[in-house]
Design an enzyme around this catalytic site. Structure first.
Site, PDB file in Angstrom:
ATOM      1  N   GLU A  36      10.549 -11.334 -25.042  1.00 49.05           N
ATOM      2  CA  GLU A  36       9.586 -10.227 -24.902  1.00 49.05           C
ATOM      3  C   GLU A  36      10.249  -8.901 -24.537  1.00 49.05           C
ATOM      4  O   GLU A  36       9.651  -7.856 -24.766  1.00 49.05           O
ATOM      5  CB  GLU A  36       8.477 -10.570 -23.915  1.00 49.05           C
ATOM      6  CG  GLU A  36       8.895 -10.756 -22.486  1.00 49.05           C
ATOM      7  CD  GLU A  36       7.685 -10.964 -21.569  1.00 49.05           C
ATOM      8  OE1 GLU A  36       6.594 -10.454 -21.855  1.00 49.05           O
ATOM      9  OE2 GLU A  36       7.839 -11.660 -20.555  1.00 49.05           O
ATOM     10  N   CYS A  95       0.856  -1.195   0.000  1.00 48.21           N
ATOM     11  CA  CYS A  95       0.000   0.000   0.000  1.00 48.21           C
ATOM     12  C   CYS A  95       0.891   1.244   0.000  1.00 48.21           C
ATOM     13  O   CYS A  95       2.082   1.172   0.210  1.00 48.21           O
ATOM     14  CB  CYS A  95      -0.866   0.007   1.252  1.00 48.21           C
ATOM     15  SG  CYS A  95      -1.740  -1.530   1.501  1.00 48.21           S
ATOM     16  N   ASN A 115       0.212  -0.892   6.279  1.00 48.25           N
ATOM     17  CA  ASN A 115       0.668  -1.660   5.109  1.00 48.25           C
ATOM     18  C   ASN A 115       1.290  -2.936   5.645  1.00 48.25           C
ATOM     19  O   ASN A 115       2.216  -2.896   6.445  1.00 48.25           O
ATOM     20  CB  ASN A 115       1.711  -0.842   4.324  1.00 48.25           C
ATOM     21  CG  ASN A 115       2.275  -1.644   3.153  1.00 48.25           C
ATOM     22  OD1 ASN A 115       1.661  -2.621   2.707  1.00 48.25           O
ATOM     23  ND2 ASN A 115       3.445  -1.264   2.684  1.00 48.25           N
ATOM     24  N   GLY A 116       0.745  -4.084   5.259  1.00 46.45           N
ATOM     25  CA  GLY A 116       1.307  -5.358   5.726  1.00 46.45           C
ATOM     26  C   GLY A 116       0.189  -6.316   6.104  1.00 46.45           C
ATOM     27  O   GLY A 116      -0.956  -6.138   5.711  1.00 46.45           O
ATOM     28  N   TRP A 136      -3.704  -1.649  -1.244  1.00 49.79           N
ATOM     29  CA  TRP A 136      -3.516  -2.805  -2.122  1.00 49.79           C
ATOM     30  C   TRP A 136      -4.018  -3.970  -1.287  1.00 49.79           C
ATOM     31  O   TRP A 136      -3.340  -4.469  -0.391  1.00 49.79           O
ATOM     32  CB  TRP A 136      -2.046  -2.972  -2.486  1.00 49.79           C
ATOM     33  CG  TRP A 136      -1.776  -4.219  -3.257  1.00 49.79           C
ATOM     34  CD1 TRP A 136      -1.425  -5.445  -2.772  1.00 49.79           C
ATOM     35  CD2 TRP A 136      -1.862  -4.390  -4.674  1.00 49.79           C
ATOM     36  NE1 TRP A 136      -1.292  -6.362  -3.780  1.00 49.79           N
ATOM     37  CE2 TRP A 136      -1.563  -5.749  -4.956  1.00 49.79           C
ATOM     38  CE3 TRP A 136      -2.179  -3.555  -5.723  1.00 49.79           C
ATOM     39  CZ2 TRP A 136      -1.556  -6.263  -6.246  1.00 49.79           C
ATOM     40  CZ3 TRP A 136      -2.155  -4.072  -7.014  1.00 49.79           C
ATOM     41  CH2 TRP A 136      -1.862  -5.398  -7.266  1.00 49.79           C
ATOM     42  N   HIS A 173      15.169 -34.647 -31.175  1.00 44.51           N
ATOM     43  CA  HIS A 173      14.059 -34.929 -32.100  1.00 44.51           C
ATOM     44  C   HIS A 173      13.822 -33.756 -33.050  1.00 44.51           C
ATOM     45  O   HIS A 173      12.706 -33.564 -33.529  1.00 44.51           O
ATOM     46  CB  HIS A 173      12.783 -35.226 -31.293  1.00 44.51           C
ATOM     47  CG  HIS A 173      12.924 -36.426 -30.418  1.00 44.51           C
ATOM     48  ND1 HIS A 173      12.878 -37.725 -30.891  1.00 44.51           N
ATOM     49  CD2 HIS A 173      13.176 -36.526 -29.087  1.00 44.51           C
ATOM     50  CE1 HIS A 173      13.066 -38.567 -29.883  1.00 44.51           C
ATOM     51  NE2 HIS A 173      13.238 -37.877 -28.792  1.00 44.51           N
ATOM     52  N   ARG A 180       2.253   2.069  -6.319  1.00 45.44           N
ATOM     53  CA  ARG A 180       2.245   0.967  -5.336  1.00 45.44           C
ATOM     54  C   ARG A 180       0.902   0.259  -5.342  1.00 45.44           C
ATOM     55  O   ARG A 180       0.647  -0.628  -4.557  1.00 45.44           O
ATOM     56  CB  ARG A 180       2.558   1.507  -3.936  1.00 45.44           C
ATOM     57  CG  ARG A 180       3.954   2.053  -3.769  1.00 45.44           C
ATOM     58  CD  ARG A 180       4.191   2.588  -2.371  1.00 45.44           C
ATOM     59  NE  ARG A 180       4.112   1.553  -1.362  1.00 45.44           N
ATOM     60  CZ  ARG A 180       5.124   0.736  -1.052  1.00 45.44           C
ATOM     61  NH1 ARG A 180       6.282   0.878  -1.684  1.00 45.44           N
ATOM     62  NH2 ARG A 180       4.999  -0.195  -0.143  1.00 45.44           N
ATOM     63  N   GLU A 219      10.194 -20.277 -19.665  1.00 41.09           N
ATOM     64  CA  GLU A 219      10.069 -18.913 -19.135  1.00 41.09           C
ATOM     65  C   GLU A 219      11.301 -18.089 -19.471  1.00 41.09           C
ATOM     66  O   GLU A 219      11.195 -16.915 -19.837  1.00 41.09           O
ATOM     67  CB  GLU A 219       9.843 -18.961 -17.622  1.00 41.09           C
ATOM     68  CG  GLU A 219       9.778 -17.609 -16.952  1.00 41.09           C
ATOM     69  CD  GLU A 219       8.643 -16.718 -17.458  1.00 41.09           C
ATOM     70  OE1 GLU A 219       7.748 -17.220 -18.160  1.00 41.09           O
ATOM     71  OE2 GLU A 219       8.671 -15.514 -17.169  1.00 41.09           O
ATOM     72  N   LYS A 230      11.038 -14.562 -21.484  1.00 37.26           N
ATOM     73  CA  LYS A 230      11.598 -13.303 -20.967  1.00 37.26           C
ATOM     74  C   LYS A 230      12.542 -12.669 -21.978  1.00 37.26           C
ATOM     75  O   LYS A 230      12.477 -11.481 -22.265  1.00 37.26           O
ATOM     76  CB  LYS A 230      12.321 -13.567 -19.647  1.00 37.26           C
ATOM     77  CG  LYS A 230      11.395 -13.721 -18.461  1.00 37.26           C
ATOM     78  CD  LYS A 230      10.888 -12.384 -17.986  1.00 37.26           C
ATOM     79  CE  LYS A 230       9.445 -12.213 -17.638  1.00 37.26           C
ATOM     80  NZ  LYS A 230       8.413 -13.037 -18.089  1.00 37.26           N
ATOM     81  N   LYS A 275       0.313  -4.989 -20.101  1.00 28.57           N
ATOM     82  CA  LYS A 275       0.481  -5.656 -18.807  1.00 28.57           C
ATOM     83  C   LYS A 275      -0.604  -6.702 -18.593  1.00 28.57           C
ATOM     84  O   LYS A 275      -0.357  -7.753 -18.051  1.00 28.57           O
ATOM     85  CB  LYS A 275       0.461  -4.645 -17.658  1.00 28.57           C
ATOM     86  CG  LYS A 275       0.757  -5.252 -16.296  1.00 28.57           C
ATOM     87  CD  LYS A 275       2.082  -5.988 -16.277  1.00 28.57           C
ATOM     88  CE  LYS A 275       2.314  -6.747 -14.978  1.00 28.57           C
ATOM     89  NZ  LYS A 275       3.474  -7.692 -15.096  1.00 28.57           N
TER      90      LYS A 275
HETATM   91  C1  AGP Z   1       4.774 -12.295 -18.957  1.00 30.30           C
HETATM   92  O1  AGP Z   1       6.048 -11.656 -18.863  1.00 30.30           O
HETATM   93  C2  AGP Z   1       3.887 -11.619 -19.964  1.00 30.30           C
HETATM   94  N1  AGP Z   1       3.750 -10.252 -19.667  1.00 30.30           N
HETATM   95  C3  AGP Z   1       2.589 -12.375 -20.226  1.00 30.30           C
HETATM   96  O2  AGP Z   1       2.958 -13.616 -20.791  1.00 30.30           O
HETATM   97  C4  AGP Z   1       1.667 -12.662 -19.016  1.00 30.30           C
HETATM   98  O3  AGP Z   1       2.262 -13.601 -18.174  1.00 30.30           O
HETATM   99  C5  AGP Z   1       0.351 -13.261 -19.554  1.00 30.30           C
HETATM  100  O4  AGP Z   1      -0.264 -12.290 -20.361  1.00 30.30           O
HETATM  101  C6  AGP Z   1      -0.607 -13.700 -18.439  1.00 30.30           C
HETATM  102  O5  AGP Z   1      -0.961 -12.597 -17.679  1.00 30.30           O
HETATM  103  P1  AGP Z   1      -1.742 -12.857 -16.289  1.00 30.30           P
HETATM  104  O6  AGP Z   1      -0.829 -13.648 -15.405  1.00 30.30           O
HETATM  105  O7  AGP Z   1      -2.013 -11.489 -15.763  1.00 30.30           O
HETATM  106  O8  AGP Z   1      -2.989 -13.623 -16.604  1.00 30.30           O
END
Ligand code: AGP
Length: 608
Positions: A491, A2, A101-102, A75, A507, A27, A484, A488, A603
């Site tokens: 992206e 928060c 906050n906590g 939050w 394969h 935050r 993953e 990373k 996001k």
């Molecule tokens: C992850 O780095 C990406 N930004 C993206 O793959 C994200 O994980 C995916 O869109 C799922 O989002 P969510 O966890 O908010 O559902």
């Protein structure tokens, strides 16, 4: 996570506090509020939703002349984000107000004790319990607020940063912290409190960093710091901050992504808060007690959350003996899946707003399956749509590339595995306690390792800066981590990368190996190591260059061994993941990419 601000000085407090909350809105907030004492009255004004809702409410009210006050953006961790759960919270007498906050881990027991004494509660929050506990202690301290606060804190367990005010002391604020951030700003004829420096940076660059267990008494002309338990005075020094506001929001880190990677030790701690029985080291997830242990689990998610779910499969099947299917949500929703009524769906989503994942939930519910939402954002659409919710408690994740949220998802999946394993009887109390105990040591191990991990990542990023494609390899639970690591890198640096099960390389993908196609392998001291090692020998036979995340003392000979501290079985992921994240981060930063807002990405993907 928060936002908190307190002010004692010579300016109108309410507009200054609201302005400070706006500087803290990164935050996260789902509600906000302010409190101040004016004309002998303690006023608390709160609003659900964004800060603008509070500003609109305040604009309809009379001018405020109070020159001390405090504010909070919430939050949510306890209680859905509605006005009655917004901070500040008053005690039942209305003479005290608190912002917090906590998480107070033992708030339910304290609430029961206070209720038995006739205390009535208006919210679902742990914060309201704390302010009423302080009020109760006030009866025994003859009205000495600081002593009452100290007494109450002696009974509270968990993490907190709090600011307290009393109608009987209009120009004074008290504040203290344990495991949640709180910093003091020292001005001329005015003093400030904040969960972060940006709250008051335009007014002063002189700050006093408070340590856990320290309590401050603040007025416009004075500040004194004491030990919260003994009230012995503590000498503190004033530091000068030279950050600009932008840098301050990132806590001095260059990007939110880097800050969030370095927050992962705290994320592990926060995900465990209130979920481990201190006496037995057993996992407790009361939010799931009413749900029978699933006979079959369908994990539905996208992107990084899908990789977390795939990692969870390895644990849930190995330790809890629960058959698991992990589904890419955008495939699941159109596939006509065969869903048996004995199944349960686990939807994993940091934002809680991903359209494909939401559609997967609706499909499951239309077939009569119960749905658990593993979310980070309290009160998000997926959380509200789910029958059960397990919050990952990672705090707001600002960077588009998900990092600390995945760490919290792994922690939550590990807790879920142990919780169901114990309920199903597939795990002994000792084996569960053993993993929990080691998990509790990980934050410190990771905290100590992160700086050197970052240095290694930068060195490798410079070496591979011209590379146009990478192969990421892993076996077992390291396969989802390889996926993953590739995601990373793709992206945020826009370098092509493929994550692959190491055993699958022969394969097909092995045809790609040459001196210009490096391999990034996860080759740790686990049961998969011999096989991964033989895969890497095949890579080397084709002159492929190799980076290998590995452990000290293993018989592995590659160009770039990258040593990680050892951790037992699934716990190794909490060290492997940040290394993968830092490699992608340093590569993107070195290449001058827009790390926090990569091109073409959002996001939360609320479109199909
Ligand atoms: C992850 O780095 C990406 N930004 C993206 O793959 C994200 O994980 C995916 O869109 C799922 O989002 P969510 O966890 O908010 O559902």
């Amino acid at each position: 996570m928060c936002g908190i601000i307190g002010y004692c000085g010579h300016r109108p407090a309410v507009p200054l506090v609201v302005e400070g909350l706006r500087r803290l809105e990164y935050r996260g907030y789902d509600s906000a509020g302010v409190s101040f004492v004016q004309a002998g009255q303690l006023s608390v004004i709160r609003a659900e939703g964004k800060l603008s809702a509070l500003e609109q409410k305040l604009a309809t009210m009379h001018v405020f002349s109070a020159t001390s006050g405090m504010g909070h953006t919430r939050w949510a961790t306890h209680g859905v984000p509605v006005e009655r759960n917004a901070h500040p919270h008053r005690d039942h007498s209305g003479r005290l107000a608190i912002i917090h906050n906590g998480i107070i881990e033992n708030y339910e027991a304290l609430k029961a004790e206070l209720t038995a004494k006739g205390c009535e509660f208006r919210s679902d929050t742990d914060s309201e319990v704390l302010v009423n506990l302080i009020a109760e202690c006030l009866k025994a301290t003859g009205g000495d607020v600081m002593q009452a606060l100290s007494k109450a804190l002696g009974r509270a367990e968990g993490a907190y940063a709090i600011v307290l005010m009393s109608v009987d002391h209009p120009g004074t604020l008290w504040a203290t912290r344990v495991a949640s951030p709180l910093v003091m700003g020292v001005g001329t004829g005015e003093n400030f409190l904040g969960s972060d420096i940006p709250a008051f940076l335009p007014y002063t660059r002189d700050v006093v960093f408070l340590e856990d267990g320290e309590l401050v008494r603040l007025t416009a002309s004075s500040w004194e710091v004491f030990r919260a338990d003994t009230l012995e005075p503590v000498a503190k020094t004033v530091s000068r901050i030279n950050w600009d506001v932008q840098a301050a929001e990132k806590g001095g880190y260059k990007h939110f992504m880097l800050k969030e990677i370095f927050e992962q030790p705290k994320v592990i701690r926060d995900c465990l808060l209130g979920r481990i029985d201190p006496a037995t080291s057993q996992v407790r997830l009361p939010e799931l007690d009413a749900l029978p242990v699933p006979e079959r689990l369908h994990i539905v998610a996208c992107g990084t959350s899908f990789h977390a779910g795939l990692w969870g499969l390895y644990l849930l099947e190995k330790y809890a003996k629960i058959p698991v299917q992990v589904e890419i949500a955008s495939e699941f929703r159109y596939r006509e899946p065969i869903l048996d009524k004995s199944g349960v769906v686990l939807a994993i989503s940091q934002s809680g707003e991903t359209m494909d994942t939401m559609a997967g939930i609706k499909l499951a519910k239309s077939r009569g399956l119960p749905v658990i939402g593993l979310c980070n954002v309290v009160g998000s659409s997926i959380a509200r749509e789910s029958d059960y919710v397990l919050y990952s408690q990672a705090g707001p994740e600002i960077s588009v590339a998900s990092t600390k949220a995945m760490c919290s998802q792994l922690a939550a999946l590990l807790l879920l595995t142990l919780y169901w394993g114990r309920r199903k009887g597939t795990m002994s109390e000792d084996s569960c306690a053993g993993l929990v105990s080691e998990l509790q040591t990980l934050p410190k191990i990771l905290e100590d390792a992160l700086p050197s991990l970052r240095a290694s990542a930068l060195r490798l990023a410079k070496h591979f800066a011209e590379t146009t494609s990478f192969l990421f390899l892993g076996r077992g639970p390291n396969f989802p981590l390889a996926l993953e690591g590739a995601l990373k890198l793709k992206e945020i640096s826009y370098i092509h990368a493929e994550g692959y099960a190491a055993g699958e390389m022969k394969h097909g993908p092995i045809a790609l190996i040459d001196p210009h196609f490096p391999t990034f392998a996860i080759a740790l001291d686990d049961e998969f190591f011999p096989k991964v090692k033989s895969n890497l020998v095949e890579v080397q036979a084709r002159a492929g260059e190799i980076v290998a995340l590995t452990n000290e003392g293993l018989d592995l000979h590659v160009e770039h061994p990258w040593l990680l501290p050892r951790a037992t079985g699934p716990l190794a992921a909490f060290l492997t993941l940040p290394a993968l994240q830092l490699f992608a981060y340093e590569m993107a930063d070195y290449l001058g990419k827009d790390v926090d807002q990569p091109r073409n990405l959002a996001k939360s993907v609320t479109v199909e």
